[in-house]
Design a protein around this motif. Structure first.
Motif, PDB file in Angstrom:
ATOM      1  N   ILE A  22       4.914   7.052  10.119  1.00  0.00           N
ATOM      2  CA  ILE A  22       5.512   8.578  10.170  1.00  0.00           C
ATOM      3  C   ILE A  22       5.597   8.825  11.627  1.00  0.00           C
ATOM      4  CG2 ILE A  22       4.637  11.140   9.886  1.00  0.00           C
ATOM      5  CD1 ILE A  22       3.025   9.985   7.541  1.00  0.00           C
ATOM      6  N   GLY A  23       4.791   8.446  12.769  1.00  0.00           N
ATOM      7  CA  GLY A  23       5.018   8.702  14.054  1.00  0.00           C
ATOM      8  C   GLY A  23       6.320   8.339  14.833  1.00  0.00           C
ATOM      9  N   ARG A  24       7.121   7.405  14.031  1.00  0.00           N
ATOM     10  CA  ARG A  24       8.162   6.898  14.595  1.00  0.00           C
ATOM     11  C   ARG A  24       9.437   7.821  14.119  1.00  0.00           C
ATOM     12  NH1 ARG A  24       8.274   1.872  16.742  1.00  0.00           N
ATOM     13  NH2 ARG A  24       6.177   0.534  16.412  1.00  0.00           N
ATOM     14  N   LEU A  25       9.234   8.737  13.276  1.00  0.00           N
ATOM     15  CA  LEU A  25      10.274   9.528  12.592  1.00  0.00           C
ATOM     16  C   LEU A  25      10.341  10.889  13.471  1.00  0.00           C
ATOM     17  CD1 LEU A  25       9.524   9.327   8.931  1.00  0.00           C
ATOM     18  CD2 LEU A  25      10.965   7.751  10.242  1.00  0.00           C
ATOM     19  N   ASP A  26      11.675  11.507  13.527  1.00  0.00           N
ATOM     20  CA  ASP A  26      11.640  12.731  14.309  1.00  0.00           C
ATOM     21  C   ASP A  26      11.221  13.688  13.001  1.00  0.00           C
ATOM     22  OD1 ASP A  26      13.966  12.845  12.523  1.00  0.00           O
ATOM     23  OD2 ASP A  26      15.250  12.548  14.115  1.00  0.00           O
ATOM     24  N   GLU A  27      11.241  15.018  13.444  1.00  0.00           N
ATOM     25  CA  GLU A  27      10.833  15.996  12.778  1.00  0.00           C
ATOM     26  C   GLU A  27      11.475  16.295  11.628  1.00  0.00           C
ATOM     27  OE1 GLU A  27       8.440  18.542  10.806  1.00  0.00           O
ATOM     28  OE2 GLU A  27       8.037  17.659  12.713  1.00  0.00           O
ATOM     29  N   ALA A  28      13.069  15.953  11.620  1.00  0.00           N
ATOM     30  CA  ALA A  28      13.936  16.177  10.350  1.00  0.00           C
ATOM     31  C   ALA A  28      13.682  14.927   9.546  1.00  0.00           C
ATOM     32  CB  ALA A  28      15.285  15.876  10.841  1.00  0.00           C
ATOM     33  N   ARG A  29      13.513  13.764   9.991  1.00  0.00           N
ATOM     34  CA  ARG A  29      13.128  12.750   8.972  1.00  0.00           C
ATOM     35  C   ARG A  29      11.850  12.732   8.401  1.00  0.00           C
ATOM     36  NH1 ARG A  29      14.111  10.164   6.366  1.00  0.00           N
ATOM     37  NH2 ARG A  29      13.738   7.835   6.942  1.00  0.00           N
ATOM     38  N   ARG A  30      10.821  13.386   9.216  1.00  0.00           N
ATOM     39  CA  ARG A  30       9.529  13.549   8.834  1.00  0.00           C
ATOM     40  C   ARG A  30       9.597  14.538   7.573  1.00  0.00           C
ATOM     41  NH1 ARG A  30       6.969  14.827  13.221  1.00  0.00           N
ATOM     42  NH2 ARG A  30       6.743  12.808  13.815  1.00  0.00           N
ATOM     43  N   THR A  31      10.303  15.668   7.809  1.00  0.00           N
ATOM     44  CA  THR A  31      10.345  16.525   6.717  1.00  0.00           C
ATOM     45  C   THR A  31      11.002  16.080   5.374  1.00  0.00           C
ATOM     46  OG1 THR A  31      10.611  18.370   8.256  1.00  0.00           O
ATOM     47  CG2 THR A  31      11.584  18.861   6.098  1.00  0.00           C
ATOM     48  N   GLU A  32      11.886  15.259   5.566  1.00  0.00           N
ATOM     49  CA  GLU A  32      12.796  14.530   4.528  1.00  0.00           C
ATOM     50  C   GLU A  32      11.786  13.615   3.798  1.00  0.00           C
ATOM     51  OE1 GLU A  32      16.272  11.206   3.993  1.00  0.00           O
ATOM     52  OE2 GLU A  32      16.302  12.593   5.610  1.00  0.00           O
ATOM     53  N   LEU A  33      10.914  12.950   4.631  1.00  0.00           N
ATOM     54  CA  LEU A  33       9.929  11.955   3.854  1.00  0.00           C
ATOM     55  C   LEU A  33       8.984  12.726   3.173  1.00  0.00           C
ATOM     56  CD1 LEU A  33       8.823   9.016   3.655  1.00  0.00           C
ATOM     57  CD2 LEU A  33       7.153   9.732   5.565  1.00  0.00           C
ATOM     58  N   PRO A  78       0.790  -1.282   0.077  1.00  0.00           N
ATOM     59  CA  PRO A  78      -0.062  -0.031   0.105  1.00  0.00           C
ATOM     60  C   PRO A  78       0.691   1.385  -0.020  1.00  0.00           C
ATOM     61  CG  PRO A  78      -0.815  -1.659   1.714  1.00  0.00           C
ATOM     62  CD  PRO A  78       0.698  -1.881   1.246  1.00  0.00           C
ATOM     63  N   ALA A  79       0.357   2.261  -0.686  1.00  0.00           N
ATOM     64  CA  ALA A  79       1.057   3.696  -0.568  1.00  0.00           C
ATOM     65  C   ALA A  79       0.797   4.491   0.775  1.00  0.00           C
ATOM     66  CB  ALA A  79       0.584   4.396  -1.837  1.00  0.00           C
ATOM     67  N   VAL A  80      -0.428   4.258   1.359  1.00  0.00           N
ATOM     68  CA  VAL A  80      -0.908   4.799   2.453  1.00  0.00           C
ATOM     69  C   VAL A  80      -1.524   3.975   3.567  1.00  0.00           C
ATOM     70  CG1 VAL A  80      -1.710   6.746   3.473  1.00  0.00           C
ATOM     71  CG2 VAL A  80      -0.518   7.233   1.041  1.00  0.00           C
ATOM     72  N   VAL A  81      -1.319   3.780   4.640  1.00  0.00           N
ATOM     73  CA  VAL A  81      -2.390   3.139   5.567  1.00  0.00           C
ATOM     74  C   VAL A  81      -2.461   3.863   6.924  1.00  0.00           C
ATOM     75  CG1 VAL A  81      -2.346   1.096   6.947  1.00  0.00           C
ATOM     76  CG2 VAL A  81      -1.292   1.118   4.708  1.00  0.00           C
ATOM     77  N   LEU A  82      -3.717   3.967   6.993  1.00  0.00           N
ATOM     78  CA  LEU A  82      -4.221   4.669   8.361  1.00  0.00           C
ATOM     79  C   LEU A  82      -4.495   3.385   9.528  1.00  0.00           C
ATOM     80  CD1 LEU A  82      -4.055   7.213   6.412  1.00  0.00           C
ATOM     81  CD2 LEU A  82      -5.651   8.154   8.025  1.00  0.00           C
ATOM     82  N   ARG A  83      -4.309   3.489  10.604  1.00  0.00           N
ATOM     83  CA  ARG A  83      -4.692   2.542  11.470  1.00  0.00           C
ATOM     84  C   ARG A  83      -5.176   3.056  12.803  1.00  0.00           C
ATOM     85  NH1 ARG A  83       0.770  -1.218  10.822  1.00  0.00           N
ATOM     86  NH2 ARG A  83       0.331  -2.257   8.912  1.00  0.00           N
ATOM     87  N   SER A  84      -6.537   3.058  12.930  1.00  0.00           N
ATOM     88  CA  SER A  84      -7.333   3.652  14.178  1.00  0.00           C
ATOM     89  C   SER A  84      -6.757   5.096  14.277  1.00  0.00           C
ATOM     90  CB  SER A  84      -7.038   2.569  15.185  1.00  0.00           C
ATOM     91  OG  SER A  84      -7.568   1.296  14.810  1.00  0.00           O
ATOM     92  N   VAL A  85      -6.785   5.927  13.516  1.00  0.00           N
ATOM     93  CA  VAL A  85      -6.284   7.127  13.623  1.00  0.00           C
ATOM     94  C   VAL A  85      -7.515   8.127  14.164  1.00  0.00           C
ATOM     95  CG1 VAL A  85      -5.428   9.390  12.415  1.00  0.00           C
ATOM     96  CG2 VAL A  85      -4.495   7.055  11.799  1.00  0.00           C
ATOM     97  N   GLU A 112      -1.732   4.951  13.872  1.00  0.00           N
ATOM     98  CA  GLU A 112      -0.500   4.869  13.073  1.00  0.00           C
ATOM     99  C   GLU A 112      -0.833   5.358  11.575  1.00  0.00           C
ATOM    100  OE1 GLU A 112       1.823   1.240  15.242  1.00  0.00           O
ATOM    101  OE2 GLU A 112       0.744   0.997  13.428  1.00  0.00           O
ATOM    102  N   VAL A 113       0.138   6.059  11.243  1.00  0.00           N
ATOM    103  CA  VAL A 113      -0.029   6.425   9.711  1.00  0.00           C
ATOM    104  C   VAL A 113       1.357   5.889   9.041  1.00  0.00           C
ATOM    105  CG1 VAL A 113      -0.024   8.372   7.965  1.00  0.00           C
ATOM    106  CG2 VAL A 113      -1.427   8.422  10.045  1.00  0.00           C
ATOM    107  N   LEU A 114       1.262   4.958   7.845  1.00  0.00           N
ATOM    108  CA  LEU A 114       2.225   4.576   7.153  1.00  0.00           C
ATOM    109  C   LEU A 114       2.173   5.302   5.767  1.00  0.00           C
ATOM    110  CD1 LEU A 114       1.512   2.145   9.465  1.00  0.00           C
ATOM    111  CD2 LEU A 114       3.058   0.911   7.985  1.00  0.00           C
ATOM    112  N   LEU A 115       3.433   5.671   5.465  1.00  0.00           N
ATOM    113  CA  LEU A 115       3.539   6.159   4.152  1.00  0.00           C
ATOM    114  C   LEU A 115       4.760   5.519   3.483  1.00  0.00           C
ATOM    115  CD1 LEU A 115       2.643   9.708   3.357  1.00  0.00           C
ATOM    116  CD2 LEU A 115       4.567   8.691   2.245  1.00  0.00           C
TER     117      LEU A 115
END
Length: 254
Positions: A84-95, A18-25, A76-79
């Motif tokens: 995404i929630g496991r990433l710090d702000e710098a990695r989130r920005t990079e993603l 999947p490209a995007v997954v939202l789990r119980s968000v 959880e959000v998987l992209l």
């Protein structure tokens, strides 16, 4: 006849992941307002998903959380396979920079830059190599190949949105998120932009997630999810515009 929307080295992602997954968000705003309420959603790669709903239904919040622009209160959000929630702000920005393209109602083009410079701006800000053949191909495909040196004020609204779409694609993202991309356009320009988004999916196997209030726009998608009160209340495959309009009326909009 326009050239197929393909490019050397373009990513052709596996359909199985999947490209995007939202789990119980869920997302709570200050004051306890629940914008999203236990939403789960999977967006397959190479598909076109539309998100509709009455005003205040949570559709824009869903897009913002899915794209990493906002942080869920829970869930959880998987992209592109990354939570995404496991990433710090710098990695989130990079993603967001490397794997996501954004298209907004207001275009967000810089008025002092040419079409070519607006489209290539994400690459230059990231210090990424510039594939001039790919950029020219993109601009030709969106109908702006002869307008490289024009500035946004010299373009129609539809042309500006096409430039914004080319900019969203220039880094070959995993997902393009579009927030009311035709909301500021006349009917003819909107139809052209929607046709282009459809071609991105059919020809480039791009994944597109679009928030819209327009049933005719949503009818271009493979699948439409309908939201109300922060929840997904319906999912329709290849719905007609009239079926979507009737569903919104049943929810109290229109």
């Amino acid at each position: 006849m326009s050239a197929p929307l393909t490019a050397p080295g373009a990513r052709r992602a596996e359909q199985s992941e999947p490209a995007v997954v939202l789990r119980s968000v869920s997302k709570l705003h200050p004051g306890g307002v629940r914008a999203l309420d236990d939403v789960s959603l999977t967006v397959r790669r190479g598909t076109f998903l539309a998100v509709m709903g009455p005003s205040g239904s949570g559709k824009s919040t869903l897009l913002h959380c899915a794209a990493g622009l906002d942080t869920p209160t829970s869930g959880e959000v998987l992209l592109a396979g990354q939570e995404i929630g496991r990433l710090d702000e710098a990695r989130r920005t990079e993603l967001r920079r490397d794997r996501i393209g954004f298209v907004f109602q207001s275009y967000n083009l810089l008025p002092a830059l040419t079409v070519a410079d607006n489209v290539t701006l994400p690459l230059r800000l990231a210090g990424a190599p510039l594939d001039r053949d790919w950029v020219q191909h993109l601009l030709d495909r969106v109908g702006l190949g002869q307008h490289l040196d024009r500035r946004p004020a010299e373009l129609s609204g539809g042309q500006q949105q096409r430039a914004a779409i080319a900019r969203a694609l220039v880094a070959r993202p995993a997902v393009v998120f579009a927030d009311e991309p035709t909301g500021a356009l006349d009917r003819a320009s909107a139809a052209g932009v929607l046709g282009l988004l459809r071609e991105l999916v059919d020809e480039l196997q791009q994944t597109v997630v679009m928030v819209t209030h327009d049933p005719a726009a949503a009818a271009e998608a493979d699948r439409t999810v309908v939201m109300a009160d922060g929840r997904i209340v319906d999912t329709l495959d290849w719905p007609t515009a009239s079926a979507l309009a009737a569903r919104l009326v049943a929810l109290g909009e229109g």
